[in-house]
Design a protein around this motif. Structure first.
Motif, PDB file in Angstrom:
ATOM      1  N   TRP A   1       0.834  -1.207   0.000  1.00 13.86           N
ATOM      2  CA  TRP A   1       0.000   0.000   0.000  1.00 13.86           C
ATOM      3  C   TRP A   1       0.863   1.249   0.000  1.00 13.86           C
ATOM      4  O   TRP A   1       1.834   1.346   0.757  1.00 13.86           O
ATOM      5  CB  TRP A   1      -0.923   0.036   1.218  1.00 13.86           C
TER       6      TRP A   1
ATOM      7  N   ASN B   1      -8.514  -3.106   5.382  1.00 15.99           N
ATOM      8  CA  ASN B   1      -7.109  -3.172   5.000  1.00 15.99           C
ATOM      9  C   ASN B   1      -6.220  -2.804   6.189  1.00 15.99           C
ATOM     10  O   ASN B   1      -6.486  -1.822   6.869  1.00 15.99           O
ATOM     11  CB  ASN B   1      -6.871  -2.192   3.839  1.00 15.99           C
TER      12      ASN B   1
ATOM     13  N   ASP C   1      -1.660   0.990  10.092  1.00 10.98           N
ATOM     14  CA  ASP C   1      -2.698   1.894   9.595  1.00 10.98           C
ATOM     15  C   ASP C   1      -3.807   1.024   9.026  1.00 10.98           C
ATOM     16  O   ASP C   1      -3.569   0.238   8.118  1.00 10.98           O
ATOM     17  CB  ASP C   1      -2.067   2.773   8.504  1.00 10.98           C
ATOM     18  N   THR C   2      -4.994   1.104   9.607  1.00 14.07           N
ATOM     19  CA  THR C   2      -6.066   0.266   9.067  1.00 14.07           C
ATOM     20  C   THR C   2      -7.242   1.123   8.611  1.00 14.07           C
ATOM     21  O   THR C   2      -7.488   2.191   9.161  1.00 14.07           O
ATOM     22  CB  THR C   2      -6.587  -0.788  10.077  1.00 14.07           C
TER      23      THR C   2
END
Ligand code: SER
Length: 388
Positions: free
Chosen positions: A156, A194, A217-218
């Motif tokens: 990502w 994610n 980081d979601t």
């Protein structure tokens, strides 16, 4: 569960685990940010992922409104909205990704009632620069969740430079009958959450350097999650759209694809206006202008007498409330109507000018330039008027 209950369950779950809720979630990035709109929950947190201490601590949770124009052409498909809300959590150099994935599994299956048999995950398989994400792989194996390893799909990043890292994505089966195949091979697997192990920074030359801290980081798209929890086949069928489905058909009877586009673009325009943007020829204002013009084009295709005058106040108010925007619907409606009038005037002028013999044949670049500079007719509009 309705949307508000899902939000509450999510926030409380993470507050109980030491996360502080960030308030304020404008669509407008801070000055100096090259991006026009906030595109994800992590976007406003970039300096803190890069090591600056956050005033609220190392564990954060929030609901962020986001706008993604990259998906504009996908509008109307079952899983994309231009403006949407993203639930997010962050560990700023605190806990590791596998703890976060374990919580996600528990919250989805116990807190939100998802059948564990309908879950699959993808995990970063590694390349010659960054090794495979074995911690995430192990976590999913312990939970009995099937895993697919990928490389590009599980990396990502938010732009050519900046924080980035391997991610693990959680998918929920949306098809009829028992789950089949895998997320990369069957799009009935819908990505719901994610988790990015945000540990690297990509530099201008493409090289990776470690960030000063190991972050997690979601993010999960709220409307998408809610529609799956409610057993609906598209985001346009979750409870957020109940007032639209109730009120809009009486005003403008539309086929389903047009209904979706009109709802999506109207909601987006209302939220962008609610954050203080005004229609313009460049930047954010131009995105807003395109949204309004695209939806008017669809409305007028079947009936040129349709007008945003008929847009029910309740829908504007409902959208501003949903996105916690503290402005009244009156001003937003006035801006929408003014833009409608500008567009209608432009179309009238465009049709008159294009009827001249000089513009009957194929148009050259000089013609397009003249039409734009002298008559204010953008190329895109000229092309669509000539197809009428
Ligand atoms: N940054 C990731 C995303 O937008 C997770 O928040 O999907």
């Amino acid at each position: 569960m309705n949307t508000d209950q899902v939000v509450r369950t999510f926030i409380e779950y993470f507050e109980e685990r030491g996360h502080r809720r960030i308030t304020g979630s404008t669509l407008l990035p801070s000055p100096g940010d090259p991006v026009l709109f906030t595109t994800s929950g992590m976007h406003p947190l970039t300096p803190y992922l890069e090591g600056r201490p956050h005033p609220q601590g190392r564990r954060l949770v929030n609901v962020q409104r986001c706008l993604r124009t990259t998906d504009l052409d996908e509008v109307g498909d079952p899983t994309h909205l231009t403006v949407f809300e993203m639930l997010g959590t962050w560990s700023l150099g605190d806990y590791e990704g596998s703890l976060s994935l374990g919580w996600a599994y528990e919250l989805l299956t116990e807190g939100l009632g998802v059948d564990p048999g309908l879950l699959q995950a993808t995990v970063y398989g590694g390349d010659d620069r960054v090794g495979p994400d074995t911690a995430s792989l192990r976590l999913w194996q312990e939970r009995g969740v099937p895993v697919e390893l990928t490389v590009e799909d599980n990396w990502w990043f938010n732009g050519p430079v900046g924080p980035c890292g391997p991610d693990s994505e959680i998918f929920l089966w949306s098809g009829e009958g028992p789950p089949r195949s895998t997320p990369t091979r069957d799009d009935r697997w819908v990505e719901v959450w994610n988790h990015v192990m945000m540990r690297h920074r990509r530099l201008e030359d493409g090289s990776l350097v470690p960030l000063p801290q190991r972050n997690v980081d979601t993010g999960l798209g709220l409307e998408r999650l809610v529609s799956l929890l409610q057993g609906r086949t598209s985001v346009f069928d979750c409870d957020v759209f109940d007032p639209w489905r109730r009120l809009l058909p009486a005003v403008w009877p539309l086929d389903e694809p047009s209904f979706r586009l009109v709802c999506d673009h109207l909601r987006s325009a209302v939220v962008v206006l609610g954050d203080g943007v005004r229609p313009a020829g460049t930047g954010r204002g131009y995105v807003l202008r395109r949204l309004v013009r695209r939806l008017l084009t669809v409305l007028w295709r079947d009936d040129p007498s349709r007008s945003l005058e008929d847009l029910p106040d309740e829908l504007v108010g409902h959208t501003l409330d949903r996105f916690r925007q503290d402005v009244g619907p009156g001003g937003v409606r006035r801006e929408l109507l003014a833009e409608e009038q500008r567009f209608a005037g432009l179309l009238r002028r465009g049709r008159q000018v294009l009827a001249r013999p000089r513009f009957r044949g194929p148009l050259t670049d000089d013609d397009f330039r003249y039409l734009h500079d002298t008559h204010g007719l953008p190329r895109e509009l000229v092309v669509s008027l000539r197809q009428e």
